[in-house]
Each structure stands twice: as structure tokens, then as C-alpha cells.
Design a protein around this motif. Structure first.
Motif, short mmCIF file in Angstrom:
data_model
loop_
_atom_site.label_atom_id
_atom_site.label_comp_id
_atom_site.label_asym_id
_atom_site.label_seq_id
_atom_site.Cartn_x
_atom_site.Cartn_y
_atom_site.Cartn_z
N VAL A 191 41.22 53.55 64.65
CA VAL A 191 41.26 53.56 66.12
C VAL A 191 41.01 52.14 66.62
CG1 VAL A 191 40.21 54.46 68.22
CG2 VAL A 191 40.46 55.94 66.21
N LYS A 192 41.91 51.68 67.46
CA LYS A 192 41.78 50.34 68.04
C LYS A 192 41.68 50.47 69.55
CE LYS A 192 43.92 45.74 68.16
NZ LYS A 192 45.04 44.89 67.67
N VAL A 193 40.55 50.01 70.10
CA VAL A 193 40.31 50.09 71.53
C VAL A 193 39.69 48.77 71.97
CG1 VAL A 193 39.11 51.28 73.40
CG2 VAL A 193 39.94 52.59 71.44
N ALA A 194 40.19 48.22 73.06
CA ALA A 194 39.67 46.95 73.57
C ALA A 194 38.29 47.13 74.18
CB ALA A 194 40.63 46.37 74.61
N SER A 195 37.51 46.07 74.20
CA SER A 195 36.16 46.12 74.75
C SER A 195 36.15 46.37 76.25
CB SER A 195 35.43 44.82 74.44
OG SER A 195 36.10 43.71 75.01
N THR A 196 37.30 46.20 76.90
CA THR A 196 37.38 46.46 78.34
C THR A 196 37.35 47.94 78.66
OG1 THR A 196 39.78 46.23 78.10
CG2 THR A 196 38.57 44.31 78.93
N VAL A 197 37.51 48.78 77.64
CA VAL A 197 37.33 50.23 77.81
C VAL A 197 35.90 50.53 77.38
CG1 VAL A 197 38.05 52.53 77.11
CG2 VAL A 197 39.76 50.72 77.40
N GLU A 198 35.06 50.91 78.33
CA GLU A 198 33.64 50.99 78.06
C GLU A 198 33.24 52.15 77.14
OE1 GLU A 198 34.16 48.24 81.23
OE2 GLU A 198 34.85 50.33 81.11
N THR A 199 33.97 53.27 77.22
CA THR A 199 33.55 54.47 76.49
C THR A 199 34.71 55.14 75.77
OG1 THR A 199 31.78 54.90 78.09
CG2 THR A 199 32.43 56.74 76.68
N VAL A 200 34.47 55.51 74.53
CA VAL A 200 35.42 56.35 73.79
C VAL A 200 34.76 57.71 73.58
CG1 VAL A 200 36.59 56.72 71.59
CG2 VAL A 200 36.60 54.46 72.64
N ASN A 201 35.44 58.76 74.06
CA ASN A 201 34.95 60.13 73.89
C ASN A 201 35.70 60.79 72.73
OD1 ASN A 201 33.16 60.25 76.25
ND2 ASN A 201 35.06 60.10 77.44
N ILE A 202 34.95 61.31 71.77
CA ILE A 202 35.56 61.97 70.61
C ILE A 202 35.18 63.44 70.64
CG2 ILE A 202 35.67 62.06 68.08
CD1 ILE A 202 34.82 59.08 68.09
N ALA A 203 36.16 64.32 70.71
CA ALA A 203 35.93 65.76 70.68
C ALA A 203 36.32 66.27 69.29
CB ALA A 203 36.73 66.46 71.76
N ALA A 204 35.33 66.64 68.49
CA ALA A 204 35.58 67.08 67.13
C ALA A 204 36.09 68.51 67.10
CB ALA A 204 34.30 66.96 66.30
N THR A 205 36.75 68.87 66.01
CA THR A 205 37.26 70.22 65.87
C THR A 205 36.13 71.21 65.61
OG1 THR A 205 38.71 71.69 64.61
CG2 THR A 205 37.69 69.90 63.39
#
Length: 371
Positions: A25-39
Motif C-alpha cells: 500500500v502506497k499512500v502519501a503523507s498528505t493523507v492523514e489517516t488510512v482506515n483498514i476494515a479487516a474481513t
């Protein structure tokens, strides 16, 4: 709009996902939050791996899942300073890379593996810990671990944590023993919190070793019942009792290195002699709040001696003798006064006719009771 201050992106695993997988997963630091919904698929015990090296968000929030699955985040990006998996039902494995302080929260009812770095990190295990043995390595810095305990708590795999906050569940007993207390032995401060009048925290053979340690139960509403290893009540140990009037510390005494740095708010100190030891001593100079001091001499082929220094007036001594000529030496704090009083309760003798040798210099009034 990643130009804002509260941007987020979501990664959602399919509800039916039941096969191990690896994604980068590649996300720039300008996106403050990554939400992960597990199965929540519970068919198997699968590991879902996320390569997080290029996931540069400051916050990762994990939800969903089930207890048999593992979310493996690997080594995080150095920009990630907060991982909140407290609402995730599965196992979390993660290693932080940030240079400063980080916060990591996980589900404490499963065996997580969490490694943090050189900052002053805070790790919180949500839910009742039970007997789960989490693997926590807080590495450098001055770090804090928060847990809720309700059973025989296992800190075997905890390392490099300076402060451990243990909240005891209301109406339940939390305990730890020498076989499972490695993380506690190394901690500089253990705070016992929460609970109610039916709660209890117990230890068995606990020893802080050479660590200068404080066990602070001043914020605990239940009973503190600490059983220490031989000579663990020494210059490196500070104990603070809680609101209960039944707090107790027990130890086997051997030798003379038995003077705590401080013990306050503990009502009962229970001392057991060591077989054949004719020179043991406990110094109560730094002890306040004590109301009962019990001494149990053990059965052996020879009598033993237990000496106390600086016993405060008002403390009741209870004695169980095992051999004739067992020797109890009591030095009172106010021995120089003209009306020093010692209250002594004789609980039992080894056999009829045994004699207890009592030395209590400076005592004008000796009140003896058979019980």
C-alpha cells in the motif's frame, strides 16, 4: 482533497476473504489517516500482510476482523506515529519506524506482537487481558504499557517498558507470578488502578531484582496482596497501598537486606523465617501505615531469629513459633520514651512446652494475648 488537515482513505477487505494475502500500500503523507476494515470471515486462521513501507499516513486505524486472523503491518513508514487497532478483533503485528514517540493500541485478548522505537511510546492493550501473552518490545525511550487485568496476567514477553499501568476489573482478581513476570521485574513503575471493593491484585514470589521499582496502588479500590521473593523488600522497592484497609505484603526473610525504600498505606506485613537462619532482620524505618506485623517461624532442626527495627507504637505483632528458643527481637521506634507499649499475640507453638525468646528493649508495657 488531500490538501486538507483531516484526509483519509479506506482499505476494505472482502467479507468472504479467507485466504492469506500480501498487498503493498502506497499512500502519501498528505493523507492523514488510512482506515483498514479487516474481513470478519471466520473459516480459518489467515495472515493478511500489508507492506507499509510506503504508507506514509500519520494514522492507521484498523477495525473488524476475528480473533484467529492476523494483520501483519510489518515495518511501518517513519511518518506513522499512531496505530489504533483497539477495535480490531484479530492479532496485530507491527514494528514502528518513527524517530519520536508513537502510540499503538491493539486488542489485548489476543497475542499481538508490537515493537516500537526510541521515543517515549505508549502501547495500550484494549479489553480484558486474561492469560494472553502479548509480545511487546518498546525498545528505547521512556515507555508506557496500559492493560486491563482480570486473571493470571502474563508479562513474560514484555520488555523495555518503564511504566506499566494495570487496571484491575471490578469484582475480579488479577495476579502474576515469577514464572510470568519478566516485563514487570524490569519496569520502574507499576501503577495498579481501578477495581472495586471485590477486586484484588496478587503476586507470588515477585522479585524486582536490582531494578529500583515502585508498585503504586494508591489509585486502586481493591485489596493488594503482594507475596515477594526472599529479601525482595529491599532498598530498591517502594510500595504504596490503596484505599483498602486490607492491603498486605508477605515475604520470606533471609539475611539483613530487608529495608524498603518506602512502604506506605499497607496494613499488614507478613514475615516468614528461613530454615536455620539465626541472623535475619527487617528494618521498618521507611514504613508507615502498618497496623499488623505477623511472624511465622518455620519448622526446622534449629531455632531461628527474626529481628525488627523501628516498629511503630500501635502495630500489633502476631507470632507463630515452630521450635523452642525461636528468637523474636523487637526494636520500637519510641523505645526511648517512658511509656513504650508492645502488643503481642501468640498464635501457636510447635509443641507443648516450647519457649519463645522475646527481646524488646525499652518496652515498659507488654500486652500479651493467646489466640
Amino acid at each position: 482533497d488531500e490538501t486538507g488537515s483531516d484526509d483519509s482513505i479506506s482499505l476494505m477487505y472482502a467479507k468472504e476473504a479467507d485466504t492469506a494475502s500480501t498487498v503493498a500500500v502506497k499512500v502519501a503523507s498528505t493523507v492523514e489517516t488510512v482506515n483498514i476494515a479487516a474481513t470478519a470471515e471466520a473459516a480459518g486462521a489467515d495472515t493478511f500482510t500489508i507492506t507499509s513501507t510506503n504508507l506514509a499516513s500519520g494514522n492507521i486505524v484498523v477495525t473488524g476482523g476475528h480473533s484467529a486472523d492476523t494483520l501483519a503491518l510489518g515495518t511501518l513508514n517513519k511518518a506513522t506515529t499512531n496505530v489504533d487497532a483497539s477495535a480490531y478483533k484479530g492479532i496485530l503485528t507491527a514494528t514502528t519506524a518513527a524517530a519520536g514517540a508513537v502510540t499503538v493500541s491493539a486488542n489485548g485478548t489476543v497475542a499481538n506482537t508490537i515493537t516500537t522505537g526510541a521515543g517515549g511510546d505508549t502501547i495500550t492493550l484494549a479489553g480484558k487481558l486474561g492469560t494472553t501473552a502479548d509480545t511487546i518490545d518498546a525498545a528505547g525511550g521512556t515507555d508506557t504499557l496500559n492493560v486491563t487485568a482480570n486473571a493470571a496476567t502474563d508479562f513474560t514477553n514484555v520488555s523495555n517498558v518503564e511504566t506499566i499501568n494495570i487496571t484491575v476489573s471490578s469484582g475480579e482478581t488479577a495476579s502474576f507470578a515469577t514464572s510470568a513476570d519478566a516485563g514487570l521485574v524490569a519496569a520502574k513503575t507499576i501503577n495498579v488502578l481501578g477495581g472495586n471493593s471485590l477486586s484484588k491484585l496478587t503476586t507470588a514470589g515477585f522479585d524486582d531484582g536490582a531494578t529500583a521499582q515502585t508498585i503504586d496502588a494508591s489509585g486502586f479500590n481493591g485489596d493488594l496482596d503482594l507475596t515477594l521473593a526472599a529479601d525482595a523488600l529491599d532498598a530498591e522497592m517502594t510500595i504504596k497501598g490503596g484505599s483498602s484497609s486490607s492491603d498486605k505484603v508477605s515475604l520470606v526473610v533471609a539475611g539483613v537486606d530487608n529495608k524498603p525504600a518506602s512502604m506506605t498505606g499497607v496494613e499488614t506485613l507478613a514475615v516468614t523465617s528461613t530454615d536455620g537462619d539465626a541472623a535475619s532482620k527487617v528494618d521498618l524505618t521507611n514504613v508507615t501505615g502498618l497496623t499488623k506485623l505477623t511472624t511465622t517461624f518455620v519448622t526446622d532442626s534449629a531455632a531461628e531469629k527474626v529481628e525488627y527495627a523501628k516498629v511503630a507504637t500501635g502495630v500489633t505483632l502476631e507470632v507463630t513459633s515452630a521450635e523452642t528458643a525461636d528468637n523474636l527481637v523487637v526494636g520500637m521506634t519510641d523505645a526511648s520514651a517512658a511509656d513504650t507499649t508492645l502488643a503481642l499475640t501468640l498464635k501457636a507453638f510447635g509443641t507443648a512446652g516450647d519457649v519463645l525468646n522475646l527481646d524488646a528493649a525499652g518496652v515498659e508495657n507488654l500486652n500479651i494475648k493467646n489466640s
